[in-house]
Every structure is written in C-alpha cells, then in structure tokens.
Design a protein around this motif. Structure first.
Motif, PDB file in Angstrom:
ATOM      1  N   GLN A  52       0.832  -1.208   0.000  1.00 14.88           N
ATOM      2  CA  GLN A  52       0.000   0.000   0.000  1.00 14.88           C
ATOM      3  C   GLN A  52       0.864   1.255   0.000  1.00 14.88           C
ATOM      4  OE1 GLN A  52      -3.535   0.284   2.545  1.00 14.88           O
ATOM      5  NE2 GLN A  52      -3.106  -1.807   3.130  1.00 14.88           N
ATOM      6  N   PHE A  55       2.094   1.897  -3.431  1.00 13.68           N
ATOM      7  CA  PHE A  55       1.036   2.484  -4.263  1.00 13.68           C
ATOM      8  C   PHE A  55       0.826   3.961  -3.894  1.00 13.68           C
ATOM      9  CE2 PHE A  55       0.044  -1.796  -5.503  1.00 13.68           C
ATOM     10  CZ  PHE A  55      -0.588  -1.671  -6.728  1.00 13.68           C
ATOM     11  N   TRP A  56       0.912   4.247  -2.589  1.00 11.78           N
ATOM     12  CA  TRP A  56       0.753   5.632  -2.121  1.00 11.78           C
ATOM     13  C   TRP A  56       1.844   6.513  -2.730  1.00 11.78           C
ATOM     14  CZ3 TRP A  56      -3.119   7.953   0.552  1.00 11.78           C
ATOM     15  CH2 TRP A  56      -2.872   9.217   1.094  1.00 11.78           C
ATOM     16  N   ALA A  58       3.628   5.844  -5.397  1.00 12.27           N
ATOM     17  CA  ALA A  58       3.434   5.903  -6.847  1.00 12.27           C
ATOM     18  C   ALA A  58       2.369   6.937  -7.199  1.00 12.27           C
ATOM     19  CB  ALA A  58       3.022   4.534  -7.369  1.00 12.27           C
ATOM     20  N   GLY A  59       1.314   6.985  -6.395  1.00 10.22           N
ATOM     21  CA  GLY A  59       0.250   7.964  -6.626  1.00 10.22           C
ATOM     22  C   GLY A  59       0.779   9.375  -6.492  1.00 10.22           C
ATOM     23  N   GLU A  60       1.626   9.584  -5.481  1.00  9.80           N
ATOM     24  CA  GLU A  60       2.196  10.909  -5.245  1.00  9.80           C
ATOM     25  C   GLU A  60       3.047  11.352  -6.437  1.00  9.80           C
ATOM     26  OE1 GLU A  60       4.761  11.037  -1.844  1.00  9.80           O
ATOM     27  OE2 GLU A  60       4.520  13.194  -1.599  1.00  9.80           O
ATOM     28  N   ILE A 126      -1.045   5.315   4.654  1.00 10.79           N
ATOM     29  CA  ILE A 126      -1.081   4.240   3.649  1.00 10.79           C
ATOM     30  C   ILE A 126      -2.358   4.223   2.821  1.00 10.79           C
ATOM     31  CG2 ILE A 126       0.566   2.624   4.678  1.00 10.79           C
ATOM     32  CD1 ILE A 126      -1.745   1.199   6.013  1.00 10.79           C
TER      33      ILE A 126
ATOM     34  N   PHE B  17      -5.817  -1.863  -3.735  1.00 11.32           N
ATOM     35  CA  PHE B  17      -4.644  -1.019  -3.433  1.00 11.32           C
ATOM     36  C   PHE B  17      -4.696   0.277  -4.235  1.00 11.32           C
ATOM     37  CE2 PHE B  17      -2.301  -5.210  -2.598  1.00 11.32           C
ATOM     38  CZ  PHE B  17      -2.683  -5.186  -1.272  1.00 11.32           C
ATOM     39  N   LEU B  18      -5.072   0.138  -5.511  1.00  9.02           N
ATOM     40  CA  LEU B  18      -5.172   1.334  -6.357  1.00  9.02           C
ATOM     41  C   LEU B  18      -6.211   2.290  -5.777  1.00  9.02           C
ATOM     42  CD1 LEU B  18      -5.141  -0.137  -9.982  1.00  9.02           C
ATOM     43  CD2 LEU B  18      -3.484   1.444  -9.021  1.00  9.02           C
ATOM     44  N   ILE B  20      -7.441   2.631  -2.633  1.00 10.81           N
ATOM     45  CA  ILE B  20      -7.213   3.321  -1.357  1.00 10.81           C
ATOM     46  C   ILE B  20      -5.893   4.082  -1.300  1.00 10.81           C
ATOM     47  CG2 ILE B  20      -8.686   1.810   0.023  1.00 10.81           C
ATOM     48  CD1 ILE B  20      -6.135   0.486   1.004  1.00 10.81           C
ATOM     49  N   SER B  21      -4.921   3.677  -2.103  1.00  6.29           N
ATOM     50  CA  SER B  21      -3.625   4.348  -2.002  1.00  6.29           C
ATOM     51  C   SER B  21      -3.324   5.219  -3.220  1.00  6.29           C
ATOM     52  CB  SER B  21      -2.513   3.319  -1.823  1.00  6.29           C
ATOM     53  OG  SER B  21      -2.691   2.645  -0.607  1.00  6.29           O
ATOM     54  N   PHE B  22      -3.343   4.628  -4.396  1.00  4.45           N
ATOM     55  CA  PHE B  22      -2.945   5.370  -5.597  1.00  4.45           C
ATOM     56  C   PHE B  22      -3.945   6.478  -5.921  1.00  4.45           C
ATOM     57  CE2 PHE B  22      -2.656   6.050 -10.167  1.00  4.45           C
ATOM     58  CZ  PHE B  22      -1.297   6.198 -10.335  1.00  4.45           C
ATOM     59  N   PHE B  23      -5.239   6.129  -5.939  1.00  8.08           N
ATOM     60  CA  PHE B  23      -6.240   7.107  -6.368  1.00  8.08           C
ATOM     61  C   PHE B  23      -6.576   8.136  -5.293  1.00  8.08           C
ATOM     62  CE2 PHE B  23      -6.890   4.316  -9.984  1.00  8.08           C
ATOM     63  CZ  PHE B  23      -7.041   5.261 -10.992  1.00  8.08           C
ATOM     64  N   TYR B  25      -4.623  10.266  -4.592  1.00 10.24           N
ATOM     65  CA  TYR B  25      -4.009  11.458  -5.194  1.00 10.24           C
ATOM     66  C   TYR B  25      -4.816  11.978  -6.373  1.00 10.24           C
ATOM     67  CZ  TYR B  25       0.020  10.921  -2.273  1.00 10.24           C
ATOM     68  OH  TYR B  25       0.826  10.869  -1.182  1.00 10.24           O
ATOM     69  N   PHE B  26      -5.795  11.201  -6.803  1.00  8.11           N
ATOM     70  CA  PHE B  26      -6.655  11.642  -7.910  1.00  8.11           C
ATOM     71  C   PHE B  26      -8.104  11.638  -7.393  1.00  8.11           C
ATOM     72  CE2 PHE B  26      -2.917   9.585  -9.561  1.00  8.11           C
ATOM     73  CZ  PHE B  26      -2.432  10.529 -10.445  1.00  8.11           C
TER      74      PHE B  26
END
Lengths: 282, 172
Positions: A52, A55-56, A58-60, A126, B17-18, B20-23, B25-26
């Motif tokens: 997680q 992914f966090w 990577a999102g940043e 996370i 994961f995408l 809760i974590s990646f998105f 930021y979007f």
C-alpha cells in the motif's frame, strides 16, 4: 397434468429453500466475520502495508508529474498570489520583529509549557477511504489508542484516531461529516491586537469543512486563521486548522457561518504524528 | 479454471490497493473511485448471458471476494459488503435475464443504466446499514457530491466495460 403441476410447485419450493439456506449462510458468515474483524483486518494490513505504501508513493509521483501538465495555468496564478502574499508578510515581519524581542522570553516560556510533555508517534499514511478516513501504519502495538489527536509536522490538525488495530489505525479527518472541532479565530495581522472569537469547525465531507456557531455580532473576515481552542480539551490548543475563504452572514440567524480552506492536505503528506499522551477529560 | 480464479483474486487486491492508495491522489473533492465494486460489476455483467445464466457459485464467489476486500480496507466491520454484493449479483442476474437483447448480448446502454441503478442501491443500503449498526460512520451523502461521485465511478466502469469487451468478447 398433475405431475407437471407437482413438478412446478416442487421447483418453486426448491428455489425458496435454496434462497432461505443461502440467506441463513450469508447471515452466519457476516456474524462470524464480524466477530473476527480485528485479527483478520490486522493480518491483511500487516502483510499488505508495504505494498500500500508503494502504491501511495506511486500515486504521489504520478500526481506530481501529471499535475505539472494539467495545472500549469493555475500554478502560474498561484505563484503570483504567493509573491504578493509574501511581500505583505515581509512588511508585517518587520513590524513584528520589534515586538518579538520583547515578547520572546515570555513566549518561549509559554510555548515550552504548552508543548511540555507531549509525546508523538510518527506514522506513515497508507490509504484514504471514502468518508474522509485515513489509514496509518501504526496501531495499538505502538501505543496508539482511540481519540488521540493526529497532527502533521507543521502542527496542522488532521483529526483523531477513530479505530485502532494492532498494527494500523484509522483517522477520522477534520473534514469527516461526524467531526466537530472547537476553534478560536485568530484575526489577520493588520491589527496586532489579537481578538479571539470562538466557534466550531464541522466537517462537510469531500475533504472540506465549514465554520459554524459564530455569534452574528462578531466580525470575521477572509483569511482569518482558525486554531484549536482549549474549550472541550479534545485537542491541544493552538493547532492550525483552517483559513476562512468566504463568510456567510444572515441577520435573521443567530449565528454566522463561513466556508473554509483546511490546512490539512492529504496529498502532500507522507507522515503524521499521533499525540499519545494528551490528557482528555473523561 | 484455476488460473482464472487466481487472476480474479489478484486483480481484486490490485484494484483495492489502487483505490485506497494510488487514487487518493486523484480524488477530486475527496471522491475515491470504488474500483473493487466496478470490477465486480463488470464481471457479473459479462458473466450473465441471456441463457444459460451464470451459476450461483460464481456470483457468491465474486461477492465474497469483492466484499471481503472492500471491508478489509475500509472502516466497516467485515461482512456487510459481501451480503450487499451477493444481493446485487443475484438481482443483476434476474434483471439481465429479463432484458431483451438483439445481436449484442451485452449492450453498453444496459451496462451504464444498470451500473447507475446498482451503484445507488449499494450506497443507499450501505448508508442504511451504517445508520443502524455503525452510527459513528453514518453519513448520508445524497447531495451534489454523490452525483459527482456517481459520474466519476461510471467513468471507470465504462472504461472497464470497453477493456473487457475488447479483450474477452470481441476477441472470441
């Protein structure tokens, strides 16, 4: 003919029986899972936490990269505003510096008194759930408990711990619809005399909040800064909460409201600090 | 068969994961796309053919997996999403079997209409559950933000629809 009728009734009974058994099974499953929620969640968070976190991060990185394309114009305007704000602040700093020397000794004492004994646990962010709830990678094993205040490095209030598991926790952000924070309003610096007005910040969801319960006779204006007050003692006082963006005054109502720009920014925050020994009233 | 099941399990976790974590930021106005629900919906939609319909086990399996993943990574107790998704899965099968199709078994017009209907049902039932059983987290979000959230999720659902159709339906 009779046989066909019997077959149809049996088929209907069969479907009903299957639905009944299926329903009972699902309810039983929900009950069992509900009982074991904490260990199951903790088990999954324990081994997925590093993923997680990746992914966090990577999102940043992606949002920074894409943001530079999409927000080019907005950044230019923001930069101009910041320059202008900076100039105003520089002139105010010059005035304040002279006052500051006299107050330094006194303020040092008050700051040290205020901050004395507060212990922090640093935690990595996370994930962000819907309904303005943030997940962090520290839990009861690190001394975290429900109700503890959570702040950022810049003393910006994020919220309080709402759920604790062994190795991770959930934070109810200030913007959550269930969140209510007592605040005091620090007037902007053209007048050096600090006038305190008490009010409450209520979450409105979607990472936003509004100011409420300000007496109609009080003068509040754009850019006034809101700090936590010590009234209900849920949070340490003087933590940064938000800035007023628009006031809403209606003479027919006993209180006025205001739109806010919260200082908390989930997208630029990697680590948060949980205050573990702040004494709250029982 | 086992490869397909493992791939579905893997993808559900990746989407969680995408989500809760990646998105995070979007997330305009704090809206986070419910990718797990979207993936569940796409799988159920395409598995329901006019005749013969999908077997019960596959819907229960998908509901269990998607519900478990959704609840594990949320603030809710485990179980409620499994029940809601199972309900939605069986209800979708019933609805789809009663819809008339000509030529294309899975038209996009049915897809987006059903998605909007079932997403609203899911959110409404979840709010009702929270109101009665976890009131600390109960927030009725039926305002402009909810509409925007619906549109945001529909965007991902349509993307999922197109990708699935291109990869698994048109390729046949």
């Amino acid at each position: 003919m009779n046989n066909i009728k019997n077959f149809s009734v049996n088929k209907k009974r069969n479907i009903f029986l299957r639905m009944f058994v299926g329903g009972i099974f699902i309810l039983f499953l929900i009950y069992v899972l509900g009982v074991f929620t904490s260990p199951i969640k903790n088990f999954f968070y324990n081994f997925t936490s590093p993923i997680q976190r990746s992914f966090w991060t990577a999102g940043e990185s992606s949002s920074l990269f894409l943001g530079s394309f999409f927000r080019g114009g907005a950044l230019l305007k923001e930069n101009e505003n910041l320059k202008s704000d900076n100039q105003k602040l520089l002139s105010q700093v010059a005035i304040l510096q002279s006052v500051e020397q006299g107050n330094k000794a006194q303020s040092d004492v008050s700051i040290s008194c205020q901050n004395s004994g507060l212990k922090y646990v640093m935690a990595g962010v996370i994930g962000l759930d819907d309904n303005d709830i943030l997940s962090i990678n520290k839990g009861s094993a690190d001394g975290i408990a429900v109700g503890m205040p959570v702040i950022s490095q810049e003393s910006v209030l994020f919220g309080k711990i709402s759920q604790v598991y062994k190795n991770f926790s959930k934070i109810m952000l200030v913007s959550n619809k269930k969140s209510v924070v007592n605040v005091k309003i620090q007037q902007t610096a053209d007048a050096l005399a600090v006038d305190e007005i008490d009010g409450v910040v209520k979450g409105s969801g979607g990472l936003s909040a509004y100011l409420d319960l300000i007496p109609i006779s009080s003068e509040i204006k754009q850019n006034d800064v809101l700090l936590t007050s010590a009234i209900d003692k849920s949070f340490p006082k003087d933590l940064l909460v938000a800035k007023i963006t628009q006031t809403q005054k209606n003479d027919q109502k006993p209180f006025q409201q205001a739109q806010l720009s919260l200082f908390l920014n989930v997208k630029t925050t990697d680590n948060l600090f949980v205050i573990t020994n702040y004494k709250q009233p029982k | 068969m086992w490869k397909k099941i493992l791939a579905i399990i893997f993808l559900f976790f990746i989407f969680a994961f995408l989500q809760i974590s990646f998105f995070a930021y979007f997330s305009p106005f704090g809206m986070v796309p419910n990718l797990v629900f979207v993936f569940f919906f796409v799988l159920v939609f395409f598995s329901n053919k006019p005749k013969p319909v999908t077997n019960d086990f596959f819907i229960v399996f998908l509901a269990f997996l998607a519900g478990l993943v959704l609840d594990i990574f949320s603030y809710r107790k485990l179980g409620i999403s499994i029940a809601l998704l199972a309900l939605i899965g069986f209800s979708m099968r019933k609805t789809q079997s009663s819809l008339k199709v000509s030529g294309d078994n899975h038209p996009i017009s049915y897809f987006w209409t059903l998605f909007l209907v079932y997403f609203v049902i899911y959110e409404a039932l979840m709010d009702v559950y929270l109101y009665f059983f976890e009131p600390a987290y109960s927030v009725f979000n039926f305002n402009w933000l909810f509409i925007a959230n619906l549109a945001y999720n529909l965007l991902f659902a349509l993307l999922g629809f197109l990708v699935y159709k291109k990869l698994f339906i048109n390729a046949k």
